[in-house]
Design an enzyme around this catalytic site. Structure first.
Site, PDB file in Angstrom:
ATOM      1  CB  ALA A  71     111.767 146.421 102.196  1.00 20.31           C
ATOM      2  CG  ASP A  72     105.517 149.020 100.690  1.00 22.28           C
ATOM      3  OD1 ASP A  72     105.072 148.471  99.772  1.00 22.28           O
ATOM      4  OD2 ASP A  72     105.143 150.504 100.325  1.00 22.28           O
TER       5      ASP A  72
END
EC number: 3.6.1.9
Length: 198
Positions: A71-72
């Site tokens: 995730a970012d």
């Protein structure tokens, strides 16, 4: 059932996954997080989330029954990505820019297995009330902004700055739980596995 690996050192993402009752193993997958020339914010978070998931999968000796989550999150103001502050001056400048304005938070979540991958980007809008210079100084002194995109954490002390949010609160924290749960289901990993356990 596949084993889920979280390719993130973020304590917030660990807490969010645990909140929906999904057991996982944490691993760290280092990637270059430098934006590409002219890369839009949406493409940036999508690329990084996928890169993290795929790098995590590559770290595993046996990946046949593994699913890796990457995730970012990016805070975006006027089309510009506001990363983690390098120092006090940058954090204060970022907080001053966010003061009294609405900004966008983009969070991408990606899943990768030996056979396929998927990614989704969730966009939320956050409105900060006007901040006094002394508040920004005090917030920096707390130590909280130092490792946060956009120099703030909505789940922490900076909650008092947020007058409105449109979108996913959990995505602003770092992991969109509704979308993540749906994606995990598609990879054969149900939520609430640990429900009712001490």
């Amino acid at each position: 059932m596949a084993t889920l690996y979280l390719a993130s050192g973020s304590p917030r993402r660990r807490e969010l996954l645990a909140q929906i009752g999904v057991p996982f193993v944490t691993l760290i997958a280092s990637i270059d997080e430098t934006p590409l020339p002219g890369e839009p914010a949406h493409g940036y978070v999508e690329r990084l989330a996928l890169d993290k998931a795929r790098a995590g999968l590559a770290c595993l000796a046996a990946a046949d029954d593994a699913v890796v989550l990457g995730a970012d999150t990016a805070v975006v103001l006027d089309g510009r990505i506001l990363g983690k502050p390098q120092d006090r001056a940058e954090a204060l400048a970022t907080l001053a820019a966010l003061s009294g304005r609405e900004h966008q938070v983009l969070t991408a979540v990606a899943l990768a297995s030996a056979t396929h991958s998927a990614v989704q980007v969730v966009s939320s809008r956050v409105l900060f009330r006007p901040l006094a210079a002394g508040e920004a100084e005090a917030y920096w002194a707390s130590g909280e902004p130092q490792d946060k995109a956009g120099s703030y954490g909505i789940q922490g002390l900076a909650a008092v700055f947020v007058s409105r949010i449109e979108g996913s609160y959990s995505a602003v924290v770092g992991l969109p739980l509704c979308e993540t749960a749906q994606m995990l289901e598609g990879f054969g990993i149900p939520c609430w596995q640990t429900a009712g356990q001490p």
